[in-house]
Structures are given as structure tokens and as C-alpha cells.
Design a protein around this motif. Sequence first.
Motif, mmCIF file in Angstrom:
data_model
loop_
_atom_site.group_PDB
_atom_site.id
_atom_site.type_symbol
_atom_site.label_atom_id
_atom_site.label_comp_id
_atom_site.label_asym_id
_atom_site.label_seq_id
_atom_site.Cartn_x
_atom_site.Cartn_y
_atom_site.Cartn_z
ATOM 1 N N GLU A 165 -17.895 -5.879 -3.931
ATOM 2 C CA GLU A 165 -16.540 -5.808 -3.397
ATOM 3 C C GLU A 165 -15.826 -7.150 -3.529
ATOM 4 O O GLU A 165 -14.633 -7.209 -3.840
ATOM 5 N N THR A 195 -10.720 0.189 2.601
ATOM 6 C CA THR A 195 -11.183 -0.787 1.605
ATOM 7 C C THR A 195 -10.065 -1.155 0.653
ATOM 8 O O THR A 195 -9.897 -2.318 0.273
ATOM 9 N N TRP A 196 -9.284 -0.156 0.268
ATOM 10 C CA TRP A 196 -8.203 -0.368 -0.697
ATOM 11 C C TRP A 196 -7.133 -1.306 -0.135
ATOM 12 O O TRP A 196 -6.743 -2.269 -0.798
ATOM 13 N N GLY A 235 0.813 -1.197 0.000
ATOM 14 C CA GLY A 235 0.000 0.000 0.000
ATOM 15 C C GLY A 235 0.856 1.261 0.000
ATOM 16 O O GLY A 235 0.573 2.220 -0.729
ATOM 17 N N ARG A 262 -8.326 -4.872 0.175
ATOM 18 C CA ARG A 262 -8.270 -5.614 -1.095
ATOM 19 C C ARG A 262 -6.848 -6.064 -1.412
ATOM 20 O O ARG A 262 -6.647 -7.165 -1.934
ATOM 21 N N ILE A 263 -5.883 -5.213 -1.101
ATOM 22 C CA ILE A 263 -4.485 -5.601 -1.317
ATOM 23 C C ILE A 263 -4.161 -6.841 -0.488
ATOM 24 O O ILE A 263 -3.538 -7.794 -0.972
ATOM 25 N N GLN A 307 -0.735 5.493 -6.749
ATOM 26 C CA GLN A 307 -1.782 4.936 -7.595
ATOM 27 C C GLN A 307 -3.145 5.045 -6.919
ATOM 28 O O GLN A 307 -4.172 5.119 -7.595
ATOM 29 N N PHE A 308 -3.143 5.050 -5.592
ATOM 30 C CA PHE A 308 -4.395 5.154 -4.848
ATOM 31 C C PHE A 308 -5.047 6.510 -5.084
ATOM 32 O O PHE A 308 -6.185 6.599 -5.536
ATOM 33 N N GLN A 349 -8.825 7.474 -4.745
ATOM 34 C CA GLN A 349 -9.870 6.956 -5.627
ATOM 35 C C GLN A 349 -10.911 6.134 -4.878
ATOM 36 O O GLN A 349 -11.976 5.853 -5.398
ATOM 37 N N ALA A 350 -10.611 5.725 -3.651
ATOM 38 C CA ALA A 350 -11.564 4.942 -2.862
ATOM 39 C C ALA A 350 -11.227 5.115 -1.389
ATOM 40 O O ALA A 350 -10.281 5.822 -1.030
ATOM 41 N N ASN A 351 -11.999 4.481 -0.529
ATOM 42 C CA ASN A 351 -11.702 4.486 0.887
ATOM 43 C C ASN A 351 -10.395 3.740 1.125
ATOM 44 O O ASN A 351 -10.210 2.629 0.624
ATOM 45 N N PHE A 352 -9.468 4.332 1.878
ATOM 46 C CA PHE A 352 -8.161 3.702 2.071
ATOM 47 C C PHE A 352 -8.294 2.343 2.741
ATOM 48 O O PHE A 352 -7.601 1.389 2.367
#
Length: 218
Positions: A175, A85-86, A70, A89-90, A76-77, A80-83
Motif C-alpha cells: 500500500e 483505502t482509496w 474523491g 491514498r488520495i 473512476q473509483f 475497484q477497491a475499498n473506498f
Amino acid sequence: MTQMTSSVESGLGPNLLPDAVAVERTLAGDRDAYRILVERHSHNVYRLAYRMAGNSHDAEEIVQEAFLRGYQKLKQFAGQANFGTWVYRIAANYAIDRLRQRKIEDSRREPPARESEEGHELDPLAQIKDSAPSPERLAGSSQLALRMQQALKELTPAERTAIVMRHWDGCGIEEIAAVLKSSTTAAKNTVFRAVQKLRAALEPFAKGRQSAKAMGME
């Protein structure tokens, strides 16, 4: 004076710093800001990692790798979305990769699966009727927890990810589909297969406990 110090003095403590601001300050070179993100979201990521990996050692490695990736990909983040959540996903994607690699390694060490006379692989779980309670209703006892963990290990990496995200973390199908890189229909089918397999694996345990209660042994 660092950026973080000035933000605290201005009345905005670390615990109140929004994720988006912490991301911006991390990109500006403030590592303390990223530490706030790690502390804030590591619990949820660890919970996912532990349920995916089944042990604390691998779970901790997944968490560390997820936040490292991350940090490396933070540009790249870009909000663009909730951290949370991001990075979740990673962690899920990294855990899937680990599970797939482990299955490959295990398959090389294990003897081939038993086959029927017609040459088709025998699946004893498929012969068990779907009469057991759903996995989420079977919640207590250390024995059940152990049986559940064993059953989870028998799922494919995608199935394990789907069931953990859906029934333990309450994630939506969209998701789950994003993590699995599949359509929502395919994600629903993956969740369904995982539930069916867990029901089959847990059915003997559920029946055994019911019999014990009937006999006054439990």
C-alpha cells in the motif's frame, strides 16, 4: 421521498449502509450517501493528514480536499477497491504534493546548507550512531511529541509518508508503494531511511532522559 429515506425505512440505517452501496447511490445523485462516506472515513484520513502536516489547519484542508477529489473522481473509483483505502491514498498523495511544494518554498527562503572543506554538505545526523530506541517505542510525554514532530518535518515528503503509513497506521509495504508510486523494494528502503533519520534525531533526547533518570531528576 429520497433514496436515502427509502433505504432507512426499509430497515437499512445510514450507519449500516455498505460503502459500495453508498458509492452507487452517490453516483445516482444522492449526496446524503456521500456524506455517510465522509463521516465514516474522515477520522482515519484526518489522523493521516495531521501526522503529515503537523497542524490541525493544514490537516483539515487536506481532509476537505481529499474528499472533494474523491467525489469528483468517484466514477473512476467504480468499486475497484475499498473506498476508505482509496480516499486515504488520495489524501496521502495530496499531502505529499503539499509537503514538496512547501519544501521548495522554504528552500528559497533559507540560506544554503553548510558545506565541508571538500564542498560536500555536512550531515550531523549521519555522524550519530544507531543506538537509540526505535521511534514507535518512544511514545510518551509532550516534549517527545514535539521533538518527534520536529524530526518528521526534516524527512522528505516520501519518507514522512512512509513512516506515518507504516508505523502509525500499520499499512503494508504494498500500500505504501502504491501511494509513493514506487516498487515494494523502494518503499521498504524509504521506510528504513525514515526510521534511521528519526532514530538519529531522537537519540540526544533519549540519552538526556536516561541521564536525568540516573541522576534522580526524572
